[in-house]
Design an enzyme around this catalytic site. Structure first.
Site, PDB file in Angstrom:
ATOM      1  N   HIS A 116     -11.339  21.658 -13.363  1.00 28.47           N
ATOM      2  CA  HIS A 116     -11.934  22.595 -12.402  1.00 28.47           C
ATOM      3  C   HIS A 116     -13.406  22.314 -12.062  1.00 28.47           C
ATOM      4  O   HIS A 116     -13.777  22.087 -10.912  1.00 28.47           O
ATOM      5  CB  HIS A 116     -11.843  24.024 -12.957  1.00 28.47           C
TER       6      HIS A 116
HETATM    7  C1  BDR Z   1     -12.466  28.141 -14.966  1.00 33.16           C
HETATM    8  O1  BDR Z   1     -12.265  28.903 -16.154  1.00 33.16           O
HETATM    9  C2  BDR Z   1     -12.713  28.183 -17.272  1.00 33.16           C
HETATM   10  O2  BDR Z   1     -11.762  28.256 -18.286  1.00 33.16           O
HETATM   11  C3  BDR Z   1     -12.997  26.778 -16.824  1.00 33.16           C
HETATM   12  O3  BDR Z   1     -14.105  26.249 -17.516  1.00 33.16           O
HETATM   13  C4  BDR Z   1     -13.298  26.933 -15.356  1.00 33.16           C
HETATM   14  O4  BDR Z   1     -14.648  27.213 -15.116  1.00 33.16           O
HETATM   15  C5  BDR Z   1     -11.125  27.813 -14.363  1.00 33.16           C
HETATM   16  O5  BDR Z   1     -10.432  28.980 -14.031  1.00 33.16           O
END
Ligand code: BDR
Ligand code: CA
Length: 313
Positions: free
Chosen positions: A243
């Site tokens: 992400h």
């Molecule tokens: C986001 O949530 C976190 O677990 C990850 O680091 C990312 O920023 C994805 O939904």
């Protein structure tokens, strides 16, 4: 490309770590003014520690790390150890960091920096819940007009949510903070799950990083192996979605992404859909277009950039 001044606000997190590594790899393009820890994937004590571990791994113990909010504005903390492990950076054993966090609070650092740098020159990069930014905006509303833009990983629309059917984790954890940020008038670029679910850490892509051989590359590969195990099971895919580096990739190569200006509102009331980013993609309302919402990405181009970046560390 001009050299952009950035502040990274983050809750590491293996994918946050990958984003920070990408940012440190391009000092000629990105000037990191400071890195702020926020409670998110794990409590603040761990996100601060993890952030400093990543700085040291990148050979940057001189970087300025600030600690911010201990918990969301007015909700109990929700964390994601089920994804990131007990420490938030599980997957490889690394020494505890030697560098310390700065004495100044992250919220004051954000306010002071936006006020002291020329208006329109500092970009906020958020990789976690928006608590620190919302606190800064509440304490100093004038900073909304001083940021160049805020580029964030958060939300989801066509893909739905990842922590509830409607909500993405970063927004879900502190929807009241997100509401303040989205209503602030700050120019916002949003990297939702619609983009990041295309960024799969397939075996072939990770093999390219592993082949680089150096220590940061090896550590990243171990982190990715840990992080993706949960998502592979969840989505049944070859690799998990990566992400947070989408934010830094956008700064370095915006041409990899496409999207459109839309109104986005945050749901804070409904038990069923709290934390949902309601995107007016088809412009069916007259509400102001407050966010550039990204929807597509050149995934191979993104992973080439990630590998090139890690090779530079
Ligand atoms: C986001 O949530 C976190 O677990 C990850 O680091 C990312 O920023 C994805 O939904
Ligand atoms: Ca994150």
């Amino acid at each position: 490309m001009d050299r952009r001044k950035i502040i990274i606000d983050t809750d590491p997190g293996q994918d946050d770590a990958a984003a920070i590594m990408m940012a440190f790899a391009h000092p000629e393009k990105l000037e990191i003014l400071g890195l702020c820890a926020v409670a998110g994937n794990v409590p603040l004590s761990f996100t601060s520690r993890n952030l400093r571990i990543v700085c040291e791994l990148c050979g940057r113990p001189d970087a300025a790390v600030y600690e911010g909010a201990l918990k969301p504005l007015n909700r109990p903390q929700v964390t994601a150890e089920h994804v990131h492990g007990r420490t938030g950076l599980d997957g490889v054993e690394l020494p505890e960091p030697v560098m310390a966090a700065q004495a100044k609070h992250a919220v004051d650092f954000i306010i002071d920096t936006l006020r002291s740098e020329p208006a329109g020159t500092v970009t906020l990069c958020t990789l976690g819940p928006l608590t620190n930014i919302a606190l800064a905006l509440t304490k100093a509303p004038d900073i909304a007009g001083r940021a160049r833009e805020l580029v964030m990983m958060g939300g989801g629309f066509f893909e739905g949510g990842n922590i509830t059917p409607a909500a993405e984790f970063n927004i879900y954890v502190d929807p009241e903070a997100a509401k303040i940020v989205f209503a602030s008038g700050m120019p916002i670029v949003m990297m939702p799950l619609d983009v990041t679910h295309q960024l799969l850490t397939t075996k072939a892509r990770v093999a390219k990083i592993a082949a680089l051989g150096a220590r940061p590359a090896q550590v990243l590969v171990d982190w990715l192996a840990f992080f993706e195990r949960f998502d592979i099971e969840k989505y049944g895919s070859d690799g998990g979605p990566l992400h947070d580096p989408s934010v830094i990739a956008y700064l370095l190569k915006p041409e990899l992404f496409s999207g459109r200006d839309c109104n986005v509102e945050i749901e804070t009331e409904s038990e069923l859909t709290v934390g949902m980013t309601v995107v007016d993609w088809w412009h069916v309302t007259e509400r102001p277009r407050n966010v550039k919402v990204m929807r597509d990405v050149d995934a191979d181009g993104f992973f080439d950039l990630l590998a090139e970046s890690v090779a530079r560390l």
